[in-house]
Design a protein around this motif. Structure first.
Motif, mmCIF file in Angstrom:
data_model
loop_
_atom_site.group_PDB
_atom_site.id
_atom_site.type_symbol
_atom_site.label_atom_id
_atom_site.label_comp_id
_atom_site.label_asym_id
_atom_site.label_seq_id
_atom_site.Cartn_x
_atom_site.Cartn_y
_atom_site.Cartn_z
ATOM 1 N N GLU A 87 0.844 -1.181 0.000
ATOM 2 C CA GLU A 87 0.000 0.000 0.000
ATOM 3 C C GLU A 87 0.886 1.241 0.000
ATOM 4 O O GLU A 87 1.873 1.296 0.737
ATOM 5 N N PRO A 88 0.582 2.262 -0.827
ATOM 6 C CA PRO A 88 1.404 3.477 -0.855
ATOM 7 C C PRO A 88 1.486 4.107 0.523
ATOM 8 O O PRO A 88 0.496 4.169 1.260
ATOM 9 N N PRO A 89 2.641 4.593 0.933
ATOM 10 C CA PRO A 89 2.786 5.212 2.249
ATOM 11 C C PRO A 89 2.070 6.554 2.307
ATOM 12 O O PRO A 89 1.858 7.208 1.284
ATOM 13 N N ALA A 90 1.683 6.954 3.499
ATOM 14 C CA ALA A 90 1.026 8.249 3.678
ATOM 15 C C ALA A 90 2.055 9.366 3.726
ATOM 16 O O ALA A 90 3.247 9.134 3.938
ATOM 17 N N GLY A 91 1.611 10.584 3.514
ATOM 18 C CA GLY A 91 2.489 11.735 3.615
ATOM 19 C C GLY A 91 3.070 12.159 2.288
ATOM 20 O O GLY A 91 2.773 11.586 1.240
ATOM 21 N N GLU A 92 3.912 13.172 2.364
ATOM 22 C CA GLU A 92 4.530 13.725 1.167
ATOM 23 C C GLU A 92 5.811 12.968 0.824
ATOM 24 O O GLU A 92 6.502 12.465 1.716
ATOM 25 N N PRO A 93 6.149 12.876 -0.458
ATOM 26 C CA PRO A 93 7.400 12.203 -0.839
ATOM 27 C C PRO A 93 8.609 13.012 -0.387
ATOM 28 O O PRO A 93 8.533 14.230 -0.234
ATOM 29 N N PRO A 94 9.741 12.356 -0.186
ATOM 30 C CA PRO A 94 10.960 13.076 0.197
ATOM 31 C C PRO A 94 11.466 13.922 -0.956
ATOM 32 O O PRO A 94 11.017 13.778 -2.093
ATOM 33 N N PRO A 95 12.397 14.839 -0.691
ATOM 34 C CA PRO A 95 12.960 15.675 -1.767
ATOM 35 C C PRO A 95 13.538 14.825 -2.896
ATOM 36 O O PRO A 95 14.173 13.803 -2.655
ATOM 37 N N GLY A 96 13.277 15.262 -4.146
ATOM 38 C CA GLY A 96 13.768 14.540 -5.307
ATOM 39 C C GLY A 96 12.859 13.436 -5.790
ATOM 40 O O GLY A 96 13.201 12.730 -6.739
ATOM 41 N N TYR A 97 11.695 13.274 -5.148
ATOM 42 C CA TYR A 97 10.744 12.246 -5.543
ATOM 43 C C TYR A 97 9.421 12.903 -5.953
ATOM 44 O O TYR A 97 9.084 13.999 -5.498
ATOM 45 N N SER A 111 12.216 11.808 -9.290
ATOM 46 C CA SER A 111 11.744 12.702 -10.352
ATOM 47 C C SER A 111 12.641 12.678 -11.570
ATOM 48 O O SER A 111 12.188 12.939 -12.690
ATOM 49 N N LEU A 112 13.934 12.342 -11.405
ATOM 50 C CA LEU A 112 14.840 12.338 -12.556
ATOM 51 C C LEU A 112 14.445 11.270 -13.566
ATOM 52 O O LEU A 112 14.770 11.372 -14.748
ATOM 53 N N TYR A 113 13.731 10.211 -13.117
ATOM 54 C CA TYR A 113 13.287 9.197 -14.054
ATOM 55 C C TYR A 113 12.343 9.812 -15.089
ATOM 56 O O TYR A 113 12.454 9.559 -16.290
ATOM 57 N N PHE A 114 11.399 10.631 -14.617
ATOM 58 C CA PHE A 114 10.486 11.288 -15.539
ATOM 59 C C PHE A 114 11.216 12.336 -16.376
ATOM 60 O O PHE A 114 10.918 12.532 -17.553
ATOM 61 N N ASP A 115 12.179 13.031 -15.755
ATOM 62 C CA ASP A 115 12.925 14.069 -16.466
ATOM 63 C C ASP A 115 13.704 13.483 -17.641
ATOM 64 O O ASP A 115 13.768 14.074 -18.724
ATOM 65 N N PHE A 116 14.300 12.306 -17.442
ATOM 66 C CA PHE A 116 15.158 11.707 -18.469
ATOM 67 C C PHE A 116 14.425 10.693 -19.345
ATOM 68 O O PHE A 116 14.695 10.592 -20.533
ATOM 69 N N TYR A 117 13.502 9.921 -18.762
ATOM 70 C CA TYR A 117 12.922 8.789 -19.479
ATOM 71 C C TYR A 117 11.446 8.950 -19.819
ATOM 72 O O TYR A 117 10.902 8.181 -20.611
ATOM 73 N N GLY A 151 6.966 0.255 -11.160
ATOM 74 C CA GLY A 151 7.081 0.088 -12.599
ATOM 75 C C GLY A 151 8.532 0.012 -13.033
ATOM 76 O O GLY A 151 9.448 -0.107 -12.217
ATOM 77 N N MET A 152 8.756 0.098 -14.336
ATOM 78 C CA MET A 152 10.096 -0.045 -14.893
ATOM 79 C C MET A 152 10.256 0.833 -16.119
ATOM 80 O O MET A 152 9.350 0.931 -16.951
ATOM 81 N N TRP A 153 11.410 1.482 -16.219
ATOM 82 C CA TRP A 153 11.771 2.269 -17.394
ATOM 83 C C TRP A 153 12.812 1.502 -18.197
ATOM 84 O O TRP A 153 13.770 0.966 -17.627
ATOM 85 N N LEU A 154 12.634 1.412 -19.515
ATOM 86 C CA LEU A 154 13.661 0.882 -20.411
ATOM 87 C C LEU A 154 14.464 2.077 -20.880
ATOM 88 O O LEU A 154 14.055 2.813 -21.774
ATOM 89 N N SER A 155 15.612 2.285 -20.277
ATOM 90 C CA SER A 155 16.323 3.550 -20.425
ATOM 91 C C SER A 155 17.407 3.563 -21.487
ATOM 92 O O SER A 155 18.104 4.562 -21.640
ATOM 93 N N GLY A 156 17.572 2.489 -22.246
ATOM 94 C CA GLY A 156 18.542 2.512 -23.345
ATOM 95 C C GLY A 156 19.002 1.126 -23.733
ATOM 96 O O GLY A 156 19.687 0.445 -22.962
ATOM 97 N N ALA A 157 18.622 0.683 -24.944
ATOM 98 C CA ALA A 157 19.053 -0.634 -25.425
ATOM 99 C C ALA A 157 20.543 -0.637 -25.691
ATOM 100 O O ALA A 157 21.134 0.372 -26.093
#
Length: 399
Positions: free
Chosen positions: A84-94, A105-111, A236-242
């Protein structure tokens, strides 16, 4: 947290090495891929790669993992317990995804968006040990004569052989398409997951366990025979470069084009030709293959066939982005026969030596589009048969 799942029998462990790299499993693998061979959402990670990852800081472990996609025909591991997702706000950088997962957040920024996402089941209650970041997963010399006529018996024999060659071509193309759609298409390269993504471990004694990625230690890997990650667990999973084209290992190649048959009186019969090869690349640039080429045609009044069988060495020393260039050389024995209108009646065998140029366009890590220009030299042939003929073909190479 760590979670034991279940026992596995010795027979289940026998299939876990990458089968395409094992000499004893090439033919069974071809048959398996033609019948089922669907690509799945589980990705295998080598033991050496996991040993590298556990030496990095826990919060950075999910950013760059080298993995190979598995086939759904392989036994899937037990799913990780629901989370179950934890309660509260995500830590910095998430950031929080639309399904409630904390993700760097860098996953969304790059991928961008993840390639896989876990099923959305907020009402599911975890059973067994809790693993943060995991979610439930649903379960010699030719003899010839220059006579222009031919007997119906000779034409019938050629037609019969050509029928067999048609069957061989159909089977060879079917195997090639099956391999291209499975082994050639499966992903191999870098993936990114949540730092707390569940890791599936198979131990040499048959036990399975699940450990969160940021809690994994070198001791956890000491008895491990296989490691895998599921794209439908955690966040989930990101395919970040073959990975670039990797020829190392076994290769199956097939193609079609225009081939040439040298005939008595200096004649050449050109027509559609087919090529199939199976071999091994000890390095990424050099390989040795058993090679066959088939050229044939027939109707009610004429027919011919030309079959070559030999060995070939390929070398790709030059690379320009996704284009790879190199030479090849080979040789072997050919069998041919001709008869009918416009053809001399001939039948026999002769050796050949072939050489030429290769151009391969990288499609995936294990699949290339190939173009070949071939020059055949026919030594010890009849004086009235040309010594050199050329051909070309376009096809696919699966590694």
């Amino acid at each position: 947290m760590k979670h034991d799942t279940r026992k596995a029998s010795a027979s289940e462990h026998s299939r876990r090495a990458s089968p395409w790299r094992s000499p004893a499993c090439v033919l069974p693998l071809i048959a398996l891929m033609l019948t089922s061979g669907c690509l799945g959402h589980h990705y295998e990670v080598s033991r050496g790669e996991m040993e590298r990852i556990v030496q990095t800081p826990p919060q950075e472990r999910g950013r760059n993992i080298y993995a190979v996609q598995r086939f759904s025909t392989a036994e899937d591991p037990e799913p990780a317990p629901a989370w179950e997702p934890p309660a509260g706000e995500p830590p910095p950088g998430y950031v929080v995804t639309h399904r409630g997962h904390w993700v760097p957040s860098l996953y969304f920024d790059f991928y961008g968006s993840p390639y896989y996402e876990p099923p959305y089941r907020p009402s599911v209650v975890a059973t067994g040990a809790d693993v943060h970041g995991a979610s439930a997963v649903p379960g010699g010399t030719s003899s010839s004569s220059s006579s222009g006529g031919s007997s119906s018996g000779n034409l019938g024999n050629i037609n019969g052989i050509n029928d067999l060659l048609v069957l061989v071509v159909v089977m060879g193309v079917g195997v090639g398409i099956g391999l291209a759609a499975t082994e050639g298409a499966r992903y191999e390269g870098s993936i990114a997951v949540h730092p707390h993504h569940p890791v599936h471990l198979w131990h040499r004694n048959g036990r399975q366990s699940i450990v969160a990625l940021d809690e994994l230690t070198a001791a956890d890997l000491s008895t491990v025979s296989e490691v895998s990650l599921s794209g439908e667990e955690g966040a989930g999973m990101w395919l970040s470069g073959a990975a670039p084209l990797n020829r190392a290992g076994f290769s199956y190649q097939f193609g079609a084009g225009n081939d040439s048959l040298a005939l008595p009186r200096g004649l050449i019969e050109r027509g559609p030709g087919f090529r199939f090869a199976l071999g091994y690349y000890p390095t990424k640039k050099f390989g040795l293959l058993a090679d066959t080429r088939m050229q044939f045609a027939s109707n009610d009044v004429r027919g011919y066939y030309n079959v070559r069988l030999g060995l070939e060495a390929q070398w790709y020393p030059l690379s320009l982005w996704r284009l790879h260039l190199g030479p090849f050389v080979g040789g072997g024995q050919s069998w041919s026969a001709t008869t009918g209108v416009g053809l001399p009646t001939s039948e026999g065998t002769r050796p050949y030596v072939s050489f030429g140029a290769l151009a391969e366009l990288e499609l995936t890590t294990r699949l290339g589009l190939t173009f070949r220009w071939t020059q055949d030299w026919l030594p010890n042939s009849n004086p009235d048969v040309r010594g050199f003929v050329s051909s070309w073909s376009l096809g696919l190479a699966v590694y």
